[in-house]
Design an enzyme around this catalytic site. Structure first.
Site, PDB file in Angstrom:
ATOM      1  N   LYS A  31       0.828  -1.211   0.000  1.00  0.00           N
ATOM      2  CA  LYS A  31       0.000   0.000   0.000  1.00  0.00           C
ATOM      3  C   LYS A  31       0.864   1.264   0.000  1.00  0.00           C
ATOM      4  O   LYS A  31       0.628   2.187  -0.760  1.00  0.00           O
ATOM      5  CB  LYS A  31      -0.922   0.037   1.236  1.00  0.00           C
ATOM      6  N   ARG A 106      -9.781   0.962   8.480  1.00  0.00           N
ATOM      7  CA  ARG A 106      -9.318  -0.394   8.793  1.00  0.00           C
ATOM      8  C   ARG A 106     -10.372  -1.210   9.520  1.00  0.00           C
ATOM      9  O   ARG A 106     -10.144  -2.377   9.823  1.00  0.00           O
ATOM     10  CB  ARG A 106      -8.077  -0.289   9.678  1.00  0.00           C
ATOM     11  N   ARG A 152      11.142  -5.783   4.788  1.00  0.00           N
ATOM     12  CA  ARG A 152      10.874  -4.352   4.562  1.00  0.00           C
ATOM     13  C   ARG A 152      11.870  -3.455   5.311  1.00  0.00           C
ATOM     14  O   ARG A 152      12.131  -3.637   6.492  1.00  0.00           O
ATOM     15  CB  ARG A 152       9.457  -4.017   5.007  1.00  0.00           C
ATOM     16  N   ARG A 186      10.947  -1.319  10.642  1.00  0.00           N
ATOM     17  CA  ARG A 186       9.889  -0.868  11.543  1.00  0.00           C
ATOM     18  C   ARG A 186       9.804  -1.787  12.757  1.00  0.00           C
ATOM     19  O   ARG A 186       9.974  -2.988  12.638  1.00  0.00           O
ATOM     20  CB  ARG A 186       8.545  -0.875  10.790  1.00  0.00           C
ATOM     21  N   ARG A 197      -0.523  -8.768  13.628  1.00  0.00           N
ATOM     22  CA  ARG A 197      -1.094  -7.793  12.693  1.00  0.00           C
ATOM     23  C   ARG A 197      -1.907  -8.502  11.609  1.00  0.00           C
ATOM     24  O   ARG A 197      -2.975  -8.037  11.225  1.00  0.00           O
ATOM     25  CB  ARG A 197       0.025  -6.959  12.044  1.00  0.00           C
TER      26      ARG A 197
HETATM   27  P1  AMP Z   1       0.598   0.801   8.843  1.00  0.00           P
HETATM   28  O1  AMP Z   1       1.768   1.716   8.695  1.00  0.00           O
HETATM   29  O2  AMP Z   1      -0.577   1.210   7.989  1.00  0.00           O
HETATM   30  O3  AMP Z   1       0.963  -0.647   8.664  1.00  0.00           O
HETATM   31  O4  AMP Z   1       0.096   0.956  10.360  1.00  0.00           O
HETATM   32  C1  AMP Z   1       0.918   0.639  11.447  1.00  0.00           C
HETATM   33  C2  AMP Z   1       0.092   0.534  12.702  1.00  0.00           C
HETATM   34  O5  AMP Z   1      -0.543   1.802  12.971  1.00  0.00           O
HETATM   35  C3  AMP Z   1      -1.059  -0.461  12.657  1.00  0.00           C
HETATM   36  O6  AMP Z   1      -0.633  -1.791  12.940  1.00  0.00           O
HETATM   37  C4  AMP Z   1      -1.976   0.096  13.729  1.00  0.00           C
HETATM   38  O7  AMP Z   1      -1.492  -0.197  15.021  1.00  0.00           O
HETATM   39  C5  AMP Z   1      -1.835   1.603  13.533  1.00  0.00           C
HETATM   40  N1  AMP Z   1      -2.839   2.107  12.572  1.00  0.00           N
HETATM   41  C6  AMP Z   1      -2.595   2.650  11.340  1.00  0.00           C
HETATM   42  N2  AMP Z   1      -3.739   2.992  10.735  1.00  0.00           N
HETATM   43  C7  AMP Z   1      -4.735   2.634  11.583  1.00  0.00           C
HETATM   44  C8  AMP Z   1      -6.164   2.722  11.518  1.00  0.00           C
HETATM   45  N3  AMP Z   1      -6.800   3.185  10.433  1.00  0.00           N
HETATM   46  N4  AMP Z   1      -6.875   2.293  12.592  1.00  0.00           N
HETATM   47  C9  AMP Z   1      -6.265   1.804  13.680  1.00  0.00           C
HETATM   48  N5  AMP Z   1      -4.928   1.689  13.811  1.00  0.00           N
HETATM   49  C10 AMP Z   1      -4.161   2.105  12.767  1.00  0.00           C
END
Ligand code: AMP
Length: 244
Positions: A31, A106, A152, A186, A197
């Site tokens: 993404k 999400r 990653r 990360r 996750r």
């Molecule tokens: P990402 O970078 O999109 O993989 O997000 C990393 C982490 O941020 C996720 O595993 C969640 O803990 C938190 N997070 C990001 N976007 C959301 C969302 N829309 N709702 C809830 N938690 C989020």
């Protein structure tokens, strides 16, 4: 196609009103990488809720403190906190011509909230043009996701994403091709957190994908295809959405 035609098309893409675009997919589907490419194509901002949360953690804000504990465990941050963040970000002037949401919504609750928020804030010109919300789902099989997540690496300076386990690897291992910074992994790309996750994705996010599918708004793209092929398919879906 002549260079002149390509230049005219690229300029047009940066002037038209786009989307809004929602980019969905499990962790590791690509993404972030695709959102950056689509953002560059149309000249509209990529809004990554994960990036905004990580910025808050780095700056030590109250939101960052609350979110950090959950993120390290691979849990989702509460809907209300993320929705407030998105409200603030969408109010900025650079979102007027369109934006790409990466990692939001999400949950079904967030998707329902987004529909109401976009309608209330006139992101759609008329009721019927609500069809213009373009929802793209990148699909990648589970075993590939694991390899991508463990490989990653991100540049802490320019945000470019690399992958040590795919053809997206840096020219010199661990070093950003663009600015020479040392790449970082990360905190939530650790084996135990990754499995949490992915579990949460199936439990909390897949029902939301079905929410968009039921509304006939979902465009599925094979996230295992070449980068350029995925971007071209996404650009086409967005342009088609614009014509509805
Ligand atoms: P990402 O970078 O999109 O993989 O997000 C990393 C982490 O941020 C996720 O595993 C969640 O803990 C938190 N997070 C990001 N976007 C959301 C969302 N829309 N709702 C809830 N938690 C989020």
């Amino acid at each position: 196609m002549s260079t002149e035609t390509i230049t005219v098309q690229a300029t047009k893409a940066k002037e038209t009103v786009v989307g809004p675009v929602v980019l969905l997919g499990p962790p590791g589907a690509g993404k972030g990488t695709q959102a950056k490419r689509i953002s560059a194509h149309f000249g509209i901002p990529q809004i990554s809720t994960g990036d905004i949360l990580r910025d808050n953690i780095n700056q030590g804000t109250e939101l960052g403190k609350q979110a950090g504990v959950l993120m390290e465990r691979g849990e989702l941050v509460p809907d209300e906190l993320v929705q407030q963040m998105v409200t603030d970000r969408l109010a900025k002037p650079d979102c007027a011509r369109g934006f790409i949401l990466d990692g939001f919504p999400r949950t079904v609750k967030q998707a329902e909230w987004l529909d109401k928020h976009l309608a209330k804030n006139h992101f759609f010109e008329t009721d019927t043009s609500c069809k213009r919300l373009v929802v793209i789902q990148l699909t990648v099989e589970y075993t590939k996701l694991l390899g991508r997540l463990t490989g990653r690496r991100t540049c802490p300076v320019c945000g470019h994403i690399y992958n040590a386990n795919t053809s997206q690897r840096a020219k010199v291992e661990g070093i950003c091709d663009v600015d020479g910074a040392t790449l970082v992994t990360r905190k939530d790309d650790r084996d135990d957190v990754i499995s949490q996750r992915l579990k949460n994705y199936r439990r909390q996010t897949l029902p939301m994908v079905n929410y968009y599918a039921r509304k006939n708004r979902l465009v599925e793209i094979d996230g295992a295809a070449d980068l350029e092929v995925i971007t071209a398919a996404a650009v086409k879906a967005i342009e088609n959405g614009n014509r509805l």
